[in-house]
Enzyme design. Structure first.
Site, PDB file in Angstrom:
ATOM      1  N   CYS A  35      78.201  36.622  23.534  1.00  0.00           N
ATOM      2  CA  CYS A  35      77.819  38.276  23.874  1.00  0.00           C
ATOM      3  C   CYS A  35      79.088  39.029  23.887  1.00  0.00           C
ATOM      4  O   CYS A  35      80.169  38.907  23.142  1.00  0.00           O
ATOM      5  CB  CYS A  35      76.787  38.630  24.955  1.00  0.00           C
ATOM      6  SG  CYS A  35      76.073  40.026  24.818  1.00  0.00           S
ATOM      7  N   HIS A  40      72.141  36.139  22.783  1.00  0.00           N
ATOM      8  CA  HIS A  40      72.324  35.264  23.780  1.00  0.00           C
ATOM      9  C   HIS A  40      71.307  34.054  23.552  1.00  0.00           C
ATOM     10  O   HIS A  40      70.063  34.115  23.563  1.00  0.00           O
ATOM     11  CB  HIS A  40      71.418  36.041  24.977  1.00  0.00           C
ATOM     12  CG  HIS A  40      72.328  37.151  25.542  1.00  0.00           C
ATOM     13  ND1 HIS A  40      73.043  36.840  26.699  1.00  0.00           N
ATOM     14  CD2 HIS A  40      72.255  38.469  25.425  1.00  0.00           C
ATOM     15  CE1 HIS A  40      73.780  37.807  26.988  1.00  0.00           C
ATOM     16  NE2 HIS A  40      73.228  38.822  26.249  1.00  0.00           N
ATOM     17  N   GLU A  78      71.066  31.574  25.282  1.00  0.00           N
ATOM     18  CA  GLU A  78      70.404  30.954  26.493  1.00  0.00           C
ATOM     19  C   GLU A  78      68.819  31.689  26.798  1.00  0.00           C
ATOM     20  O   GLU A  78      68.349  31.365  27.864  1.00  0.00           O
ATOM     21  CB  GLU A  78      71.144  31.024  27.815  1.00  0.00           C
ATOM     22  CG  GLU A  78      71.336  32.215  28.340  1.00  0.00           C
ATOM     23  CD  GLU A  78      72.166  33.255  27.708  1.00  0.00           C
ATOM     24  OE1 GLU A  78      72.457  34.600  27.872  1.00  0.00           O
ATOM     25  OE2 GLU A  78      72.629  33.138  26.499  1.00  0.00           O
TER      26      GLU A  78
END
EC number: 4.3.2.10
Length: 193
Positions: free
Chosen positions: A78, A170, A172
């Site tokens: 990011c 992202h 995650e």
């Protein structure tokens, strides 16, 4: 061991949890020796480009990252991806200059920020699913772009040059699919060096 660069910006704990879930040894750190002794470096980030660069410069981590740019796999996520580049219009700030290119505002008929799930487009067989984005600026570069997403304009989603990888979304926060992408970035990358 994977060093997760801790420079005072958000999203760090989520990255640590993701890496531990994947079975990696990972450590949040701003210590130069720990970073240099790691095998991989992950540079996360959520926030403003200029603030991120000021934090990296104040701590001297900008110099550490420059010193290891040829010896370590570096993965920016990011905002961490964006600061790898030369310049951002967000705050008119110089980046780390590890990759050639600039960060510019998204110009789209859709609402900005680019927020939510979007589909990756790529020739790489892993990169054809939905991942989670949240950003108002994006990278423009002539480097090899591994994956894009369509948001009324092409958005650079993954870029790689040798051992340095930038991931705009992202992983995650993108479920099991995002974790597979993060694992691929750490193990093999997306293009042959």
């Amino acid at each position: 061991m994977i060093a997760i660069i801790d420079y005072g910006l958000g999203n760090i704990k989520n990255i640590e949890r993701a890496l531990l879930h994947l079975g990696y040894e990972a450590k949040l750190t701003s210590d130069e020796t720990t970073i240099k002794n790691s095998t991989h470096v992950v540079l996360p980030g959520v926030g403003h480009f200029k603030d991120a660069m000021e934090q990296l410069q104040k701590s001297g981590l900008d110099n550490v990252l420059y010193e290891i740019k040829d010896t370590h796999r570096i993965i920016g996520i990011c905002l961490g991806m964006q600061v790898l580049f030369e310049f951002s219009e967000e705050g008119s700030a110089k980046g780390l200059c590890l990759l050639e290119g600039n960060v510019v505002p998204i110009e789209s008929p859709y609402p900005v920020p680019h927020l939510g799930w979007n589909t990756l487009q790529s020739k790489h067989p892993l990169l054809d699913g939905d991942v989670y984005f949240i950003h108002s600026y994006h990278v423009t570069t002539d480097l090899p772009i591994v994956a894009t997403a369509d948001y009324g304009q092409p958005i650079t989603a993954i870029v790689q040059q040798k051992n340095i990888i930038g991931i705009q979304f992202h992983p995650e926060k993108s479920g099991d699919y995002g974790l597979k992408i993060l694992d691929q970035a750490l193990k093999e990358g997306f293009i042959n060096d």
